[in-house]
Design an enzyme around this catalytic site. Structure first.
Site, PDB file in Angstrom:
ATOM      1  N   CYS A 114       0.816  -1.223   0.000  1.00  0.00           N
ATOM      2  CA  CYS A 114       0.000   0.000   0.000  1.00  0.00           C
ATOM      3  C   CYS A 114       0.844   1.265   0.000  1.00  0.00           C
ATOM      4  CB  CYS A 114      -0.916   0.002   1.224  1.00  0.00           C
ATOM      5  SG  CYS A 114      -2.025  -1.402   1.201  1.00  0.00           S
ATOM      6  N   HIS A 259      -3.917   7.057   1.237  1.00  0.00           N
ATOM      7  CA  HIS A 259      -4.123   5.717   0.676  1.00  0.00           C
ATOM      8  C   HIS A 259      -5.531   5.279   1.072  1.00  0.00           C
ATOM      9  CE1 HIS A 259      -4.029   1.491   0.013  1.00  0.00           C
ATOM     10  NE2 HIS A 259      -3.981   1.205   1.309  1.00  0.00           N
ATOM     11  N   ASN A 289     -10.079  -0.705  -2.223  1.00  0.00           N
ATOM     12  CA  ASN A 289      -8.660  -0.498  -1.891  1.00  0.00           C
ATOM     13  C   ASN A 289      -7.797  -1.207  -2.942  1.00  0.00           C
ATOM     14  OD1 ASN A 289      -6.059  -0.797  -0.838  1.00  0.00           O
ATOM     15  ND2 ASN A 289      -6.753  -1.184   1.251  1.00  0.00           N
TER      16      ASN A 289
HETATM   17  O1  UT7 Z   1      -4.648  -1.150   2.738  1.00  0.00           O
HETATM   18  C1  UT7 Z   1      -3.798  -1.878   3.539  1.00  0.00           C
HETATM   19  C2  UT7 Z   1      -4.117  -1.844   4.912  1.00  0.00           C
HETATM   20  N1  UT7 Z   1      -5.396  -2.418   5.230  1.00  0.00           N
HETATM   21  C3  UT7 Z   1      -6.167  -1.751   6.061  1.00  0.00           C
HETATM   22  O2  UT7 Z   1      -5.856  -0.645   6.441  1.00  0.00           O
HETATM   23  C4  UT7 Z   1      -7.409  -2.433   6.576  1.00  0.00           C
HETATM   24  C5  UT7 Z   1      -7.570  -2.095   8.017  1.00  0.00           C
HETATM   25  N2  UT7 Z   1      -8.624  -2.837   8.680  1.00  0.00           N
HETATM   26  C6  UT7 Z   1      -9.931  -2.644   8.402  1.00  0.00           C
HETATM   27  O3  UT7 Z   1     -10.272  -1.883   7.524  1.00  0.00           O
HETATM   28  C7  UT7 Z   1     -10.944  -3.320   9.282  1.00  0.00           C
HETATM   29  O4  UT7 Z   1     -10.283  -3.943  10.336  1.00  0.00           O
HETATM   30  C8  UT7 Z   1     -11.834  -4.349   8.544  1.00  0.00           C
HETATM   31  C9  UT7 Z   1     -12.799  -3.636   7.622  1.00  0.00           C
HETATM   32  C10 UT7 Z   1     -10.988  -5.324   7.768  1.00  0.00           C
HETATM   33  C11 UT7 Z   1     -12.672  -5.111   9.545  1.00  0.00           C
HETATM   34  O5  UT7 Z   1     -13.489  -4.207  10.266  1.00  0.00           O
HETATM   35  P1  UT7 Z   1     -13.521  -4.226  11.844  1.00  0.00           P
HETATM   36  O6  UT7 Z   1     -14.455  -3.181  12.241  1.00  0.00           O
HETATM   37  O7  UT7 Z   1     -12.097  -4.145  12.336  1.00  0.00           O
HETATM   38  O8  UT7 Z   1     -14.149  -5.631  12.129  1.00  0.00           O
HETATM   39  P2  UT7 Z   1     -13.542  -6.850  12.981  1.00  0.00           P
HETATM   40  O9  UT7 Z   1     -12.431  -7.508  12.214  1.00  0.00           O
HETATM   41  O10 UT7 Z   1     -13.275  -6.378  14.372  1.00  0.00           O
HETATM   42  O11 UT7 Z   1     -14.746  -7.813  13.013  1.00  0.00           O
HETATM   43  C12 UT7 Z   1     -15.966  -7.481  13.688  1.00  0.00           C
HETATM   44  C13 UT7 Z   1     -16.979  -8.542  13.377  1.00  0.00           C
HETATM   45  C14 UT7 Z   1     -16.446  -9.960  13.560  1.00  0.00           C
HETATM   46  O12 UT7 Z   1     -17.512 -10.761  14.051  1.00  0.00           O
HETATM   47  P3  UT7 Z   1     -17.620 -11.130  15.613  1.00  0.00           P
HETATM   48  O13 UT7 Z   1     -16.343 -11.852  15.943  1.00  0.00           O
HETATM   49  O14 UT7 Z   1     -17.751  -9.815  16.326  1.00  0.00           O
HETATM   50  O15 UT7 Z   1     -18.832 -11.978  15.682  1.00  0.00           O
HETATM   51  C15 UT7 Z   1     -16.106 -10.400  12.172  1.00  0.00           C
HETATM   52  O16 UT7 Z   1     -16.161 -11.788  12.001  1.00  0.00           O
HETATM   53  O17 UT7 Z   1     -17.367  -8.452  12.014  1.00  0.00           O
HETATM   54  C16 UT7 Z   1     -17.181  -9.719  11.371  1.00  0.00           C
HETATM   55  N3  UT7 Z   1     -16.825  -9.492   9.976  1.00  0.00           N
HETATM   56  C17 UT7 Z   1     -17.737  -9.365   9.002  1.00  0.00           C
HETATM   57  N4  UT7 Z   1     -19.073  -9.418   9.023  1.00  0.00           N
HETATM   58  C18 UT7 Z   1     -19.715  -9.239   7.855  1.00  0.00           C
HETATM   59  C19 UT7 Z   1     -15.591  -9.342   9.453  1.00  0.00           C
HETATM   60  N5  UT7 Z   1     -15.683  -9.118   8.122  1.00  0.00           N
HETATM   61  C20 UT7 Z   1     -17.014  -9.139   7.823  1.00  0.00           C
HETATM   62  C21 UT7 Z   1     -17.745  -8.977   6.637  1.00  0.00           C
HETATM   63  N6  UT7 Z   1     -19.078  -9.008   6.704  1.00  0.00           N
HETATM   64  N7  UT7 Z   1     -17.142  -8.736   5.460  1.00  0.00           N
END
Ligand code: UT7
Length: 332
Positions: A114, A259, A289
């Site tokens: 990235c 980014h 992204n």
């Molecule tokens: O570009 C390079 C760098 N990359 C980034 O900067 C990405 C940075 N990270 C993010 O953007 C976020 O962490 C994500 C969008 C990937 C995830 O969002 P989050 O708010 O951090 O969610 P989380 O990983 O804490 O997950 C929360 C819940 C989980 O369920 P439980 O354990 O609370 O029941 C996940 O399993 O959301 C669930 N989850 C989803 N649910 C529906 C994770 N992905 C999804 C999904 N749809 N696509």
């Protein structure tokens, strides 16, 4: 001492639009979750047999050269940022060189994910300042969708990453002209496995095997939470570093081009810097992204929309796999 300046920017994204609704049919996710957590409404994915990293980057490069009023023959070096090259080797720099019909100029490949485009821009800036080259094509392009695990297991990455290409022409100008003021590069390899893709790897007995495929080692793997937490800290640090280095206040920024990792990350930075909406460029809502592609695509679109005017103070910042993070401050 010379200065370097972005003379023109171009971009290309694949025609296929993938909506959140379409993703909801592949994995257990929903439009509401994706929009709320990432800000993404739709993204572009390549069509196998049609789009390649090489042909997308060639289209972006031709647009950048046309806007810069620079003919391909004037380009004396290529710097290509991608982690998704068409071949395992050689890198995409030489493939773009061939596609553009350029002969014997050097082509350098950059693999800083990235942050790859800002790393590439920084290298171009050094080459131009020292007088080694006069006009460099700097490219950021990716096909990420073929590395995504489109099952429930991979959903946190599958909803974010996308495909596209951007390019800029960086040229030599006199030192009193607008141009690149500084670039700042950082990395912390301790976190390499928070966002990575294992295969094809040279350290296995063979680079591709049934076992490797069964394990899903060729999928992009991301610990989204860890990446998010580091990103918000490092983005702020590296933007502040660029401002301090140049003795410039954040209020003087005309356009921040972060980014496009997650709209929530961009909004967090915007709020911390107290920048109004018109001073922050976001297109993740429609393009997702695209890793090394996001910043040059954004520059190209911002220019098209009249949001980049001569002399504007522009801040670029990125964070991603590595971890690697970077910023650049420039006068457009
Ligand atoms: O570009 C390079 C760098 N990359 C980034 O900067 C990405 C940075 N990270 C993010 O953007 C976020 O962490 C994500 C969008 C990937 C995830 O969002 P989050 O708010 O951090 O969610 P989380 O990983 O804490 O997950 C929360 C819940 C989980 O369920 P439980 O354990 O609370 O029941 C996940 O399993 O959301 C669930 N989850 C989803 N649910 C529906 C994770 N992905 C999804 C999904 N749809 N696509």
């Amino acid at each position: 001492m010379f200065k370097s300046r972005i003379l023109g920017a171009g971009h290309y994204v694949p025609e296929r639009i993938v909506t959140n609704e379409e993703l909801s049919q592949m994995m257990n996710t929903s439009n509401e979750w994706i929009v709320e957590r990432t800000g993404i409404q739709e993204r572009r994915w390549f069509t196998p047999g049609v789009d390649t990293v090489t042909n997308m980057s060639a289209k972006a490069s031709r647009m950048a050269m046309e806007r810069a009023k620079v003919s391909p023959k004037e380009i004396d070096f290529i710097i290509f940022a991608t982690i998704t090259s068409d071949y395992f080797l050689p890198g995409n720099g030489v493939l773009l060189q061939r596609e553009l019909g350029l002969t014997s100029i050097g082509a350098l490949d950059i693999r800083n994910a990235c942050s790859g485009f800002i790393y590439a821009l920084s290298v171009a800036d050094q080459f131009i300042k020292t007088g080694m080259y006069k006009k460099i094509l700097v490219v950021g392009a990716e096909i990420q969708s073929s590395a995504l695990d489109k099952s429930d297991e991979g959903r946190s990455s599958a909803v974010i990453f996308a495909d596209g290409a951007g390019a800029v022409v960086v040229g030599r100008v006199e030192s009193d002209q607008p141009g690149i003021l500084s670039t700042h590069l950082h990395a912390e390899g301790a976190h390499a496995e928070e966002l990575y893709c294992i295969a094809p790897s040279s350290s296995g007995e063979v680079r591709i095997s049934k076992e490797l495929i069964d394990r899903g080692d060729f999928f992009l793997k991301m610990n989204g939470n860890a990446v998010f937490k580091h990103a918000v800290v490092r983005f702020m640090e590296v933007i502040q570093e660029a401002l301090d280095f140049n003795g410039i206040n954040k209020e003087e920024i005309d356009l921040l081009v972060p980014h496009q990792a997650n709209l929530r990350i961009s909004q967090y930075i915007q709020q911390k810097l107290q920048l109004p909406d018109e001073k922050v460029f976001n297109n993740i809502m429609y393009l997702g992204n695209t890793t090394a592609g996001t910043i040059p695509i954004a520059l190209s679109q911002a220019w098209e929309q009249g949001r980049l005017k001569e002399g504007d103070l522009v801040c670029l910042a990125a964070f991603g796999s590595g971890f690697a993070w970077a910023s650049a401050l420039l006068r457009w």
